[in-house]
Design an enzyme around this catalytic site. Structure first.
Site, short mmCIF file in Angstrom:
data_model
loop_
_atom_site.label_atom_id
_atom_site.label_comp_id
_atom_site.label_asym_id
_atom_site.label_seq_id
_atom_site.Cartn_x
_atom_site.Cartn_y
_atom_site.Cartn_z
CG ASN A 157 -33.20 -67.78 13.99
OD1 ASN A 157 -32.82 -67.97 12.84
ND2 ASN A 157 -33.79 -68.72 14.73
CD GLU A 158 -27.30 -63.85 18.05
OE1 GLU A 158 -28.15 -63.05 18.49
OE2 GLU A 158 -26.46 -64.42 18.78
N PRO A 159 -30.03 -60.85 15.45
CG PRO A 159 -29.82 -58.95 16.79
CD PRO A 159 -29.49 -60.41 16.74
CB SER A 161 -32.57 -64.14 11.86
OG SER A 161 -31.28 -64.40 12.33
#
Ligand code: GLP
Length: 631
Positions: A157-159, A161
């Site tokens: 869950n990258e920035p 998310s």
């Protein structure tokens, strides 16, 4: 609730090392498994990949083997999988889990779930939905294990998310791909997409443990624990969870306010080291040289209790002198000089100096200038390259060498030559992008690095006879994140130490991610040193730590600062440039900057010099820094 609760929005436990932290989490899993077994109900575990949980998995395997811990009732769900990789790919998370855990315990393979990286694009959405349904069907996750990426991601869950996000296909962040570059033998091979459980899916677990080791995680851990909940740091949404605990080693916790700036949190016991840290911080914070700090600066920054014993005038002078005494152009000690205020003793001179470089380039990038000085000042310097570094040589670099050899064979057919290059070239061509290198290819890649090391050494004034290549077996037999050092490695280190019986050792690896090459090498050194603890020569030996690839000591930690003039700095950079095969390599774990290793080294040395200047000490072009390691 405790005194840190005002700043820390997640319950945080700090352990001396990763092993102790893993034991704690293993206890919780152990208890869950045994209870559920008695109840005849499944225990549902959410699992993570990456180097972080490897020690936890080793501990669980140990308990299974030695303490009868059974996984027969366990059902597992992994967080994520690279999109496009099937389970046979060496870097797939399915394979990782098999190798690191599932193959060694009594879990029913049908109960192990990892998102399917091979689902066709149009089926991904449904596959993700089914994954969530499967979790729900077994009653939800009891214990979720998490690592954290340097972008603040959990799972993938990258920035960006949000806390409502569910299992889905995502695009990987550039920094995440760079961090994975070594595993994939080059950033261009790292998949661009992944399937990950969402932040929302993770938050539904009943209990969550996030693990983090090593200083490279310290900044993001502090932001996650102390910062606001925000999309830029998806892990910060863990603050919403009622039963989430961060289990950290001391290095990963080192940027929490209570550790970094304890005087801002509550009363502290002022040790000399803490006073140094606080006053250095204060000067930089209020942007004044040390000698210009006034009482108000102290009292306005939570340090008034320091003033009660001594006024700012005395505190300033003491710290100024102390910092000034770290500076020396004589890293091996200055012969015939008063050494009462010098970092290193004058005698014996010359000294037998042993520089340990976990991989080639670590030495020159962190202490190329110091190496040059040590050699010039007449010391008997030995540089030992502990591992061959062959895993970090891109195929194209080897291809270039082979082409050169094949060209030679073509153009000088009458000269004795070898057809071997053509054979290895065929092997290289036949090898898929992700296949493991054969022993031959690895050996030749190691030679590429040896050639580069020799060129660097010439520039730094070291003779070829002063270089040693240990080729430690743990590296030759392993791959990144999966190394297992053992007795053979320690034995080789012992032999080297016994042969040199050094007066000075320069080493690195302290505070690194415990599975990184520098940290493993440091562990091997310490084990070897421990076996000599009663020996006379060791009592006469000092260990200096360089901070190692991509990092530098903070100013308050420095015990020896070796300034470099512009021309010395240029010479060092020339030494670095010789390591051509590394020019496009990922900065790797632990690197602060996003640039390549060359830029990083330059930036760090300039940075330390700028900080000394800002504190009111002399202005230098560049500084290399060392910390003394108590034996
Ligand atoms: C990857 C994984 C994460 C993991 C992170 C950190 O991005 N998808 O689940 O937490 O890497 O990796 P490491 O533990 O190797 O530092």
């Amino acid at each position: 609730m405790n005194e840190f609760a005002q700043r820390e929005h997640i319950s945080t436990r700090i352990y001396p090392g990763a092993d102790q932290a893993c034991a704690h989490v293993a206890d919780a899993i152990d208890k869950l498994l045994r209870t559920r077994q008695q109840e005849g109900r499944p225990a549902v575990l959410g699992l993570a990949t990456g180097s972080t949980p490897v020690r936890l998995y080793r501990e669980l395997i140990r308990r299974h083997r030695e303490e009868g811990l059974s996984f027969a009732h366990a059902v597992t769900f992994n967080l994520d999988e690279y999109y496009g990789l099937d389970g046979s790919h060496p870097e797939s998370y399915r394979r990782f889990m098999q190798e690191q855990l599932f193959d060694h315990i009594d879990i029913d393979p049908a109960n192990t779930h990892v998102p399917d990286g091979t689902a066709a694009r149009e089926q991904v959405f449904d596959a993700c939905q089914s994954y969530e349904d499967a979790i729900a069907q077994v009653g939800g996750i009891d214990i979720q294990i998490l690592g954290i990426g340097r972008t603040g991601h959990i799972g993938f869950n990258e920035p960006g998310s949000g806390p409502e996000s569910r299992t889905r296909l995502v695009t990987l962040d550039a920094l995440t791909r760079r961090d994975a570059a070594r595993d994939f033998l080059g950033e261009e091979n790292v998949p661009r997409h992944a399937i990950t459980m969402g932040v929302g899916s993770i938050l539904e677990a009943r209990q969550i443990f996030l693990l983090a080791w090593g200083e490279s995680k310290a900044t993001i851990v502090a932001e996650t624990v102390e910062g606001e909940q925000r999309l830029a740091v998806p892990a910060s949404f863990l603050q919403r969870h009622k039963a989430c605990t961060f289990c950290l080693d001391a290095a990963a916790a080192s940027h929490l306010t209570r550790i970094r700036y304890p005087w801002l949190v509550g009363p502290v016991e002022w040790t000399p080291a803490l006073i140094r840290k606080a006053i250095t911080w204060l000067a930089l914070q209020v942007k004044k040289p040390l000698l210009k700090l006034v009482d108000e600066d102290y009292s306005e920054n939570g340090m008034s209790d320091l003033l009660t014993e001594k006024g700012s005038y005395n505190l300033n002078i003491e710290l100024f002198n102390l910092t000034q005494h770290t500076i020396t152009g004589w890293p091996g000690g200055k012969p015939n000089a008063d050494d009462s205020h010098r970092p290193e003793r004058a005698l014996p001179h010359p000294k037998r100096v042993l520089v340990l470089s976990p991989e080639p380039l670590d030495d020159v990038s962190s202490m190329g200038g110091t190496l040059h000085r040590l050699a010039n000042q007449g010391h008997e310097v030995t540089v030992a390259y502990l591992t061959s570094g062959n895993l970090a040589v891109p195929d194209d670099e080897l291809r270039r060498m082979l082409e050169w050899m094949m060209g030679m064979q073509r153009d000088y057919p009458e000269q004795p030559s070898t057809a071997y290059a053509a054979q290895v070239m065929r092997e290289l061509e036949a090898k898929g992008k992700f296949d493991l290198d054969s022993a031959d290819i690895r050996h030749l890649k190691g030679l590429v690095r040896r050639g580069e090391v020799n060129s660097s050494a010439r520039i730094l004034g070291l003779s070829p006879a002063s270089l040693r290549f240990l080729d430690l077996p743990f590296y030759e037999e392993g791959r990144y994140r999966r190394f297992k050092p053992g007795e053979a490695d320690i034995a080789r280190m012992r032999e080297l130490l016994l042969e040199i019986r050094p007066h000075q050792i320069f080493a690195t690896g302290y505070r690194y991610d415990p599975l990184s090459v520098p940290a493993l090498c440091f562990g091997i050194l310490n084990e070897a040193l421990a076996s000599f603890k009663d020996e006379e020569w060791l009592r006469d030996c000092r260990v200096w730590l360089y901070r190692g690839p991509g990092n530098e000591w903070e100013t308050h930690e420095i015990d020896m600062a070796v300034p470099l003039s512009p021309s010395e700095f240029e010479n060092k950079m020339q030494g670095i440039y010789q390591q051509q095969s590394q020019r496009s390599q990922s900065p790797g774990l632990g690197k602060k900057s996003d640039g390549n290793s060359w830029d990083v080294a330059a930036e760090l040395n300039h940075g330390t010099a700028r900080t000394y200047d800002a504190l009111g000490l002399p202005e230098y072009e560049a500084i290399e820094a060392f910390k003394r390691w108590p034996l």
